[in-house]
Design a protein around this motif. Structure first.
Motif, PDB file in Angstrom:
ATOM      1  N   TYR A  16       0.802  -1.226   0.000  1.00  0.00           N
ATOM      2  CA  TYR A  16       0.000   0.000   0.000  1.00  0.00           C
ATOM      3  C   TYR A  16       0.834   1.274   0.000  1.00  0.00           C
ATOM      4  N   ILE A  17       2.141   1.151  -0.020  1.00  0.00           N
ATOM      5  CA  ILE A  17       2.985   2.344  -0.149  1.00  0.00           C
ATOM      6  C   ILE A  17       2.921   2.757  -1.607  1.00  0.00           C
ATOM      7  N   ASP A  21       5.601   7.637  -2.579  1.00  0.00           N
ATOM      8  CA  ASP A  21       6.030   7.407  -1.200  1.00  0.00           C
ATOM      9  C   ASP A  21       7.150   6.382  -1.167  1.00  0.00           C
ATOM     10  N   GLN A  24      10.629   8.020  -1.473  1.00  0.00           N
ATOM     11  CA  GLN A  24      11.165   8.595  -0.241  1.00  0.00           C
ATOM     12  C   GLN A  24      11.519   7.499   0.767  1.00  0.00           C
ATOM     13  N   THR A  25      10.707   6.450   0.801  1.00  0.00           N
ATOM     14  CA  THR A  25      10.947   5.361   1.746  1.00  0.00           C
ATOM     15  C   THR A  25      12.286   4.686   1.452  1.00  0.00           C
ATOM     16  N   ARG A  28      15.254   7.044   2.292  1.00  0.00           N
ATOM     17  CA  ARG A  28      15.580   7.079   3.725  1.00  0.00           C
ATOM     18  C   ARG A  28      16.218   5.779   4.178  1.00  0.00           C
ATOM     19  N   ILE A  31      19.838   5.873   3.434  1.00  0.00           N
ATOM     20  CA  ILE A  31      20.564   6.689   4.408  1.00  0.00           C
ATOM     21  C   ILE A  31      20.749   5.912   5.706  1.00  0.00           C
ATOM     22  N   ARG A  32      19.694   5.254   6.153  1.00  0.00           N
ATOM     23  CA  ARG A  32      19.781   4.478   7.399  1.00  0.00           C
ATOM     24  C   ARG A  32      20.810   3.372   7.272  1.00  0.00           C
ATOM     25  N   TYR A  39      24.448  12.078  -4.205  1.00  0.00           N
ATOM     26  CA  TYR A  39      23.394  13.085  -4.114  1.00  0.00           C
ATOM     27  C   TYR A  39      23.419  13.962  -5.352  1.00  0.00           C
ATOM     28  N   PHE A  43      20.548  23.316  -5.137  1.00  0.00           N
ATOM     29  CA  PHE A  43      19.950  23.941  -3.972  1.00  0.00           C
ATOM     30  C   PHE A  43      19.360  22.942  -2.987  1.00  0.00           C
ATOM     31  N   THR A  57      -0.760   1.126  -6.416  1.00  0.00           N
ATOM     32  CA  THR A  57      -0.873   1.021  -4.951  1.00  0.00           C
ATOM     33  C   THR A  57      -1.772  -0.150  -4.601  1.00  0.00           C
ATOM     34  N   ALA A  85      18.174  -4.388   7.120  1.00  0.00           N
ATOM     35  CA  ALA A  85      18.031  -3.902   8.495  1.00  0.00           C
ATOM     36  C   ALA A  85      17.410  -2.512   8.521  1.00  0.00           C
ATOM     37  N   ALA A  86      17.390  -1.845   7.355  1.00  0.00           N
ATOM     38  CA  ALA A  86      16.933  -0.455   7.311  1.00  0.00           C
ATOM     39  C   ALA A  86      15.592  -0.264   6.623  1.00  0.00           C
ATOM     40  N   PRO A  88      11.511  -0.775   5.867  1.00  0.00           N
ATOM     41  CA  PRO A  88      10.318  -1.054   6.662  1.00  0.00           C
ATOM     42  C   PRO A  88       9.777  -2.446   6.352  1.00  0.00           C
ATOM     43  N   HIS A  89       8.818  -2.869   7.152  1.00  0.00           N
ATOM     44  CA  HIS A  89       8.233  -4.192   7.046  1.00  0.00           C
ATOM     45  C   HIS A  89       7.678  -4.450   5.640  1.00  0.00           C
TER      46      HIS A  89
ATOM     47  N   ALA B  16      -1.987   3.645   2.968  1.00  0.00           N
ATOM     48  CA  ALA B  16      -0.767   3.440   3.761  1.00  0.00           C
ATOM     49  C   ALA B  16      -0.917   4.002   5.167  1.00  0.00           C
ATOM     50  N   GLY B  21       3.612  -1.136   9.970  1.00  0.00           N
ATOM     51  CA  GLY B  21       4.766  -1.689   9.280  1.00  0.00           C
ATOM     52  C   GLY B  21       5.874  -0.685   9.027  1.00  0.00           C
ATOM     53  N   PHE B  23       9.163   1.693   9.393  1.00  0.00           N
ATOM     54  CA  PHE B  23      10.451   1.460  10.015  1.00  0.00           C
ATOM     55  C   PHE B  23      10.443   2.096  11.398  1.00  0.00           C
ATOM     56  N   SER B 250       5.925   5.774   6.098  1.00  0.00           N
ATOM     57  CA  SER B 250       6.237   5.433   4.712  1.00  0.00           C
ATOM     58  C   SER B 250       5.368   6.231   3.759  1.00  0.00           C
ATOM     59  N   GLU B 299      20.602   9.538  12.575  1.00  0.00           N
ATOM     60  CA  GLU B 299      21.248   8.324  12.098  1.00  0.00           C
ATOM     61  C   GLU B 299      20.323   7.118  12.076  1.00  0.00           C
ATOM     62  N   GLY B 302      17.071   8.253   9.233  1.00  0.00           N
ATOM     63  CA  GLY B 302      17.300   8.619   7.837  1.00  0.00           C
ATOM     64  C   GLY B 302      16.631   9.921   7.457  1.00  0.00           C
TER      65      GLY B 302
END
Lengths: 213, 611
Positions: A16-17, A21, A24-25, A28, A31-32, A39, A43, A57, A85-86, A88-89, B16, B21, B23, B250, B299, B302
């Motif tokens: 459903y993301i 979205d 961006q998920t 991030r 980065i995590r 990059y 600006f 979706t 590890a970074a 989401p589910h 969503a 779910g 992170f 998310s 950190e 993110g």
């Protein structure tokens, strides 16, 4: 510079993301994971990320692809573990390779559609005949022949006797959303109006029907 | 995947918001849990997930091994329809378990117009709405948040109200609950024990008597119960619990960034501002602590933006060293440093330039009133010269966009004061013409004028709200006299401000009205498109209650106010003194110029405020 092509899965509720979205998920998550990612300049610096084949979706995917770039010559040895590890589910990093194949080579997507309606022998013959649909796109609606967009389609009963569709559909410039298959089945009363099927993308294929990576 | 939930998600916008779910969201093994806590925010996901207080409590409760805290938010109307159609009860985002599996439901009361949403969530959770209908220990329904400073209109719905800061007493309450569950304590005994915890207010132990005129004659506490509930605070704020990480959504929400809390309370003492008083005593964290907290968040989440939050961030004593610590770090990580809540009289361009290096946000100032006379009445303590100096520096540096916030309906306000708003704006425009670096690009100004709502626990709790008719007249007056080119003027709808005023200084008799309004379809009242003013007015009529009594009345100095038994840290006599100074048009200097003895040190045990 190392261009990463990441293969990942979009399971369970992460379906459903939305596409935007998801960008961006994943940014991030990168980065995590502490990856040495490239990059953009200017600006408002952001991570270069491209998700190759957008998914509607609510659809799940066992085979999804995205590209990003690292500033190092090689990715860290445990990049997949770091990403997992970074994330989401439901989002799972599967494997990666250096980006070599261009996006324009993408030809088809293989889907499974899990219905909540009973298996019917009437389903398959419908698609053996010519089916016309109104296909919606940004450029407007066009009447097209559905069969031109279907490379392969079959119907089986799953272990609960429910209707399961396996199909290979056109992808790329003028892709076919598997929801059109459902529309046709609803029209013929093979699938109930209230049935909310589960769409799963199984593979992304190139124009020769080989697995695209 | 729960097929019934999937049915709902496939038929709604932005599904969503209802999947969990994310992170950072916490999953625990049910078999090891003794208390399932539902952190309920009575608003949509986008609002709920922007709230820092909820993030702190979520992490704090989940740090307890035998407690699992999950989030429950209000569904949008389309999702609610699907839920009711598919027999999906309100569920925890983490486990997707339905409400009956939970023990404690903790609501965050941020805004009076969320009250019907609280009832709607209780309904979706299958929980009896009135506390008197819930005779067993479980489910326990509690509430906290800014509205607790006058929570009387909704006390009938809650078993316990938590007044003040929850970092310490919420875990304590939860431990007590677990003990009560193990020992099979009955609800009454549990509530008697809970009442001993700092900041805990058990409404059923207090009784309100009304006079013939409808005012309050007495508020009496049961035997063994403290007559005044003292707000709970975290004394050593630097060592207060703070999450090392946040749940990262998310999907889009309103404020989507890492946040650190610089300090609580505010030294300015603006007389309309409930938060400035109710978060006293002023306690700040050290720059070292904040730096560590910021780094940990960035950190692990993110996020590419950190917000330095407080009621008045430019008043943070160690602002410069903190920014020094963070700027290099943020630069390397392409992370933006945001400093909201700045005052025009402490505007430091160098600081602004440095912190907004990555992405420039706009300039916002809140003069609140158009003339010095009125600014003195409300104790804003801001001179127009401060504002213009700040604008001049900013315009010279290239800024060409500014937001100005004002209020209307302030006590002693005249039409001249409203015209003053126009004068301030015209002076800002002239300022830009004289000093703007990029004059050709023109100046973009947004002016927001909201409607003043008198709040409990402030000096203006004795002031009636300006009538709706008068507000409409003032708004028309402003519009007519505000024909300034290139200026965007935004005004608030007066009807929702009127309702806010009723509940802000309301009493227990209003719970019947809230219930009636909800029954007739009121929900998500904070949203313009869902706010049903007529239904609310009918509810007042049905219950035989006059809303004007609450919104417009000016209580006498010696009248018992519905919230007098809640001590927020500022004594009533101090507030009255400030009220009288306001009417006389005299400003009070801020606390940095010397302690005013407002009463807050009673809570800090005599430890002075960090100013």
């Amino acid at each position: 510079m190392y261009k990463v092509r990441l293969k990942f899965a979009k399971n369970d509720y992460s379906a459903y993301i939305s596409h935007l979205d998801l960008m961006q998920t994943i940014q991030r998550s990168i980065i995590r994971a502490g990856l040495p990612v490239k990059y953009s300049q200017g600006f408002n610096p952001h991570i270069y990320l491209s998700i190759l084949v957008p998914l509607s979706t609510g659809y799940q995917s066992e085979y999804d692809l995205c590209d990003f770039e690292l500033t190092t010559d090689a990715p860290p040895a445990d990049m997949i573990e770091k990403l997992n590890a970074a994330l989401p589910h439901g989002l799972i990093a599967l494997e990666y390779r250096e980006t070599k194949t261009p996006v324009r080579d993408i030809g088809f997507c293989a889907y499974e559609i899990q219905y909540n309606s009973e298996f019917s022998e009437k389903a398959a013959p419908i698609f053996a005949r010519e089916v016309k649909i109104l296909k919606h796109s940004k450029r407007g609606d066009r009447e097209v022949i559905l069969n031109d967009y279907i490379n392969e389609i079959s119907f089986v009963a799953d272990k609960d006797g429910k209707l399961l569709c396996k199909c290979i559909l056109k992808a790329g410039d003028d892709p076919l959303n598997p929801a059109y298959i459902t529309d046709v089945l609803r029209f013929h009363n093979i699938v109930l109006q209230s049935d909310r099927p589960m769409y799963i993308r199984k593979l992304v294929l190139d124009k020769n029907r080989e697995v695209f990576f | 995947m729960d097929y019934k939930i999937k049915q709902c998600l496939d038929n709604v916008r932005k599904p969503a918001r209802y999947t969990g779910g994310e992170f950072g969201s916490i999953i625990k093994d049910k078999s090891k849990i003794e208390c399932r806590f539902a952190l309920c925010f009575p608003e949509l996901y986008e609002i709920a997930m922007s709230h820092l207080g909820s993030k702190i409590l979520y992490s704090r409760l989940n740090a307890m091994e035998n407690v699992w805290c999950e989030r429950m938010h209000a569904p949008a109307l389309d999702m609610e329809e699907q839920m009711r159609e598919n027999a999906v009860m309100l569920y925890g985002l983490e486990s997707k378990d339905y409400a009956p599996e939970f023990d404690i439901f903790g609501f965050s009361l941020q805004y009076e117009l969320n009250y019907t949403t609280v009832l709607n969530m209780l309904d979706l959770a299958g929980i009896p709405k009135f506390a008197r209908e819930r005779t067993a220990l479980t489910p326990l329904v509690v509430a906290g948040g800014p509205c607790v400073y006058n929570v009387e209109p909704v006390v009938d719905f809650f078993d316990i109200i938590m007044v003040g800061e929850g970092e310490e007493n919420l875990p304590e309450l939860t431990e007590l609950y677990i003990k009560a569950k193990r020992e099979n304590m009955d609800k009454h005994s549990f509530l008697m024990e809970a009442a001993k915890i700092e900041g805990i207010y058990v409404p059923q132990f207090y009784h309100v008597d009304y006079s013939e005129q409808g005012t309050i004659q007495a508020i009496t506490a049961d035997a063994g119960i403290a007559p005044i509930v003292k707000k709970a605070i975290v004394r050593d704020f630097d060592k207060a619990y703070y999450p090392e990480t946040f749940v990262v959504p998310s999907t889009d929400i309103v404020f989507d960034r890492a946040m650190i809390e610089l300090f609580r309370g505010c030294r300015r003492g603006c007389r309309f501002c409930q938060a400035g008083y109710t978060y006293r005593p002023i306690r700040a964290k050290s720059a070292e602590t904040l730096t560590a907290q910021a780094k940990s968040l960035v950190e692990t989440t993110g996020y590419d933006e950190i917000s330095l939050s407080s009621l008045s961030s430019s008043d943070y004593p160690q602002l410069v060293p903190l920014c020094d610590n963070l700027l290099g770090y943020c630069d390397e990580r392409h992370t933006n440093l945001a400093l909201p809540s700045l005052r025009a009289d402490s505007f430091n361009l160098e600081l602004m330039e440095n912190i907004q290096k990555v992405r420039k946000s706009g300039l916002t100032f809140a003069p609140e009133a158009g003339t010095q006379r009125l600014r003195d009445v409300i104790n804003k303590n801001l001179f127009e010269s401060d504002l213009q100096d700040a604008c001049k520096i900013a315009f010279q540096a290239g800024y060409n966009s500014v937001k100005l916030y004002f209020m209307m309906g302030l006590p002693t306000e005249t039409d001249e004061d409203l015209l003053g708003i126009g004068e301030v704006v015209k002076n800002v425009i002239y300022n830009f013409k004289m000093n703007g670096k990029n004059k050709s690009r023109g100046l973009k100004i947004n002016v927001g004028v909201s409607t003043f709502v008198p709040k409990a626990q402030t000096p203006f709790q004795w002031v009636g709200q300006t009538t709706r008719e008068e507000i409409r007249r003032k708004q028309d007056f402003l519009r007519d006299n505000f024909k300034i080119k290139n200026v965007q003027l935004s005004l608030h709808k007066s009807d929702s401000s009127y309702l806010e005023a009723i509940f802000a200084r309301g009493d227990r008799r209003l719970s019947a009205v809230i219930y009636e309004a909800w029954k007739n379809g009121c929900n998500l009242d904070a949203w313009d498109e869902h706010f049903q003013f007529e239904t609310w007015m009918k509810a007042f009529e049905t219950c035989g209650i006059d809303p004007d009594f609450y919104a417009y009345r000016e209580p006498a100095a010696d009248e018992i106010l519905a919230w007098d038994h809640i001590f927020s840290g500022v004594r009533k006599d101090y507030l009255r003194q400030e009220y009288e100074q306001a009417i006389a048009g005299v400003a009070t200097p801020d606390c940095a110029h010397g302690c005013r003895n407002c009463g807050a040190l009673e809570l800090s045990g005599g430890v002075k405020c960090d100013v």
